[in-house]
Design a protein around this motif. Structure first.
Motif, short mmCIF file in Angstrom:
data_model
loop_
_atom_site.label_atom_id
_atom_site.label_comp_id
_atom_site.label_asym_id
_atom_site.label_seq_id
_atom_site.Cartn_x
_atom_site.Cartn_y
_atom_site.Cartn_z
N LEU A 31 0.83 -1.21 0.00
CA LEU A 31 0.00 0.00 0.00
C LEU A 31 0.86 1.26 0.00
O LEU A 31 0.55 2.24 -0.68
CB LEU A 31 -0.92 0.00 1.22
CG LEU A 31 -1.81 1.23 1.40
CD1 LEU A 31 -2.74 1.41 0.22
CD2 LEU A 31 -2.61 1.11 2.71
N ILE A 32 1.99 1.20 0.71
CA ILE A 32 2.88 2.37 0.79
C ILE A 32 3.47 2.68 -0.58
O ILE A 32 3.52 3.84 -1.02
CB ILE A 32 4.00 2.12 1.82
CG1 ILE A 32 3.41 2.01 3.23
CG2 ILE A 32 5.05 3.22 1.76
CD1 ILE A 32 4.41 1.62 4.29
N VAL A 33 3.93 1.64 -1.28
CA VAL A 33 4.52 1.84 -2.62
C VAL A 33 3.46 2.34 -3.59
O VAL A 33 3.70 3.27 -4.37
CB VAL A 33 5.17 0.54 -3.13
CG1 VAL A 33 5.60 0.69 -4.58
CG2 VAL A 33 6.38 0.17 -2.26
N ARG A 34 2.28 1.72 -3.56
CA ARG A 34 1.21 2.17 -4.46
C ARG A 34 0.88 3.63 -4.23
O ARG A 34 0.71 4.41 -5.18
CB ARG A 34 -0.06 1.31 -4.28
CG ARG A 34 0.06 -0.11 -4.76
CD ARG A 34 -1.31 -0.75 -5.02
NE ARG A 34 -2.24 -0.63 -3.92
CZ ARG A 34 -2.29 -1.45 -2.86
NH1 ARG A 34 -1.41 -2.45 -2.78
NH2 ARG A 34 -3.19 -1.31 -1.90
N PHE A 132 12.91 7.18 -0.89
CA PHE A 132 12.08 7.76 -1.94
C PHE A 132 12.36 9.27 -2.00
O PHE A 132 11.49 10.09 -1.73
CB PHE A 132 10.60 7.48 -1.67
CG PHE A 132 9.71 7.67 -2.87
CD1 PHE A 132 9.79 6.81 -3.94
CD2 PHE A 132 8.81 8.72 -2.91
CE1 PHE A 132 8.96 6.98 -5.04
CE2 PHE A 132 7.98 8.91 -4.01
CZ PHE A 132 8.07 8.03 -5.08
N ASP A 133 13.60 9.60 -2.34
CA ASP A 133 14.03 10.99 -2.33
C ASP A 133 13.90 11.62 -3.71
O ASP A 133 13.42 10.98 -4.66
CB ASP A 133 15.47 11.11 -1.82
CG ASP A 133 16.44 10.24 -2.61
OD1 ASP A 133 16.08 9.78 -3.72
OD2 ASP A 133 17.56 10.02 -2.12
N GLN A 134 14.37 12.86 -3.85
CA GLN A 134 14.22 13.57 -5.11
C GLN A 134 14.97 12.89 -6.24
O GLN A 134 14.49 12.81 -7.37
CB GLN A 134 14.71 15.02 -4.96
CG GLN A 134 14.49 15.89 -6.19
CD GLN A 134 13.02 16.05 -6.55
OE1 GLN A 134 12.15 15.95 -5.69
NE2 GLN A 134 12.74 16.27 -7.82
N ALA A 135 16.19 12.40 -5.95
CA ALA A 135 16.97 11.72 -6.98
C ALA A 135 16.25 10.48 -7.48
O ALA A 135 16.22 10.21 -8.69
CB ALA A 135 18.35 11.34 -6.42
#
Length: 367
Positions: A31-34, A132-135
């Motif tokens: 659920l977190i990834v989705r 899950f950062d900007q890069a």
């Protein structure tokens, strides 16, 4: 230095430049990834979230009625899972490209390489907690946009370049003494097609630089052994070049050559390449040109960016031959497209037809 994929994709226009948004399907049981992927896609004007589902079965049901351009696919899910559903997904999704989002564990590497061989276009490591950062977001979006780009021209039959005919170079008049293959996005599937059509015995060494993380290389080598019927090994410093043996660039070094009294051997090079890729096709091609000159045969298959263009120029200047994959069969026509536009290719073909040209160049004069 670890594996560094190409981030730039010349010609990979956004969906808005194509007149419509790129439709993205997220398939992941987390659920977190989705939620994270859905928010990322939803925030981009040129992207559209088609759906976010938790099972491969739900994805197959949706693909029966919905058009999508890119699928972000997890492999390990309850039920049939992403890997088990992949062949049906490719069939139902038609022209959609599949980006496998995978961990980099040993088991994950084997499954991901198998998925790529079945036709998935590319892979990206699933972000760790806090990763899950900007890069990461920029890398994911670059891959989605490159894969979602629609071809400018209609597909052409195998063995024929799509659209207007580019300028082609004459092939070398010397018998090819070595073959070097460079590929990136979609390359594992294309390499499988090429080796499936290549004669078992060529009598020359074969070098491969495929943009992959180092942890994926052993699984890729094993797959190549099974597909090609040849020894396939990750390259290491000092390895001799042997006929009908495939040497693969590790994910953390370029595959180059060094001269020894007994013949040429592998020299791993970890200096940054102009393309920004690690491993890069350019140092491999440049080393080939220096070592074998007009007897060099380079092949550029599907991939994002321009990696291989500079090295291909050196092979051409040395009198060697360059073959490129056509746009109709490429997941992303970045690398081979750059070769074609520069007028460096002697032929622009389906990978199966490239195999025939390789055999002709090795067995007889010309390609």
């Amino acid at each position: 230095m670890g594996y560094s994929p190409p981030l730039g994709a010349p010609g990979s226009a956004s969906g808005l430049q194509r007149g419509r948004a790129i439709r993205v399907l997220v398939v992941d049981d987390s659920l977190i990834v989705r939620a994270a992927f859905s928010r990322l896609v939803g925030a981009e004007a040129d992207l559209e979230l088609a759906a976010a589902v938790s099972t491969a079965e739900d994805a197959l049901a949706l693909l029966a009625t919905e058009r999508v351009d890119v699928i972000l696919l997890d492999l390990e899910m309850p039920g049939m899972g992403g890997l088990g559903a992949l062949p049906q997904m490719i069939e139902r999704a038609r022209e959609a490209k599949i980006l496998v989002v995978s961990s980099l564990t040993a088991d994950g590497a084997e499954q991901t390489v198998e998925a790529l061989s079945l036709g998935a276009a590319d892979t990206l490591q699933k972000p760790a907690t806090g990763g899950f950062d900007q890069a990461y977001r920029e890398r994911l979006l670059a891959k989605v946009r490159a894969l979602g780009r629609r071809p400018l021209r209609r597909a052409a039959p195998a063995g024929q370049a799509a659209g207007s005919t580019p300028i082609l170079r004459s092939p070398s008049r010397e018998r090819a003494a070595i073959v070097a293959i460079g590929a990136s996005t979609g390359g594992i599937h294309a390499i499988g097609q090429l080796f499936g059509a290549l004669p078992t015995c060529l009598g020359v060494p074969i070098l491969i630089t495929q943009h992959l993380p180092a942890s994926f290389i052993p699984a890729f080598a094993q797959q190549l052994r099974e597909i090609s019927g040849r020894p396939a090994l990750p390259a290491a410093d000092g390895m001799a070049l042997l006929p009908d043996t495939i040497l693969i660039a590790p994910g953390d070094a370029h595959l180059a050559l060094a001269a020894r009294p007994s013949g040429h051997v592998v020299r791993l090079d970890r200096r940054p390449a102009a393309s920004g890729c690690m491993p890069s096709v350019d140092p491999m091609f440049a080393s080939l040109a220096d070592a074998f000159g007009a007897a060099s045969l380079g092949v550029v298959l599907t991939g994002m960016g321009r990696d291989g263009s500079e090295g291909a120029q050196q092979i051409a200047q040395a009198g060697g031959t360059i073959l490129a994959q056509n746009e109709a069969t490429s997941a992303v026509w970045g690398m081979p497209g750059a070769i074609a536009r520069a007028g460096l290719a002697s032929a622009i073909l389906h990978p199966r037809d490239i195999a025939g040209r390789i055999a002709a160049a090795v067995i007889a004069r010309g390609a």
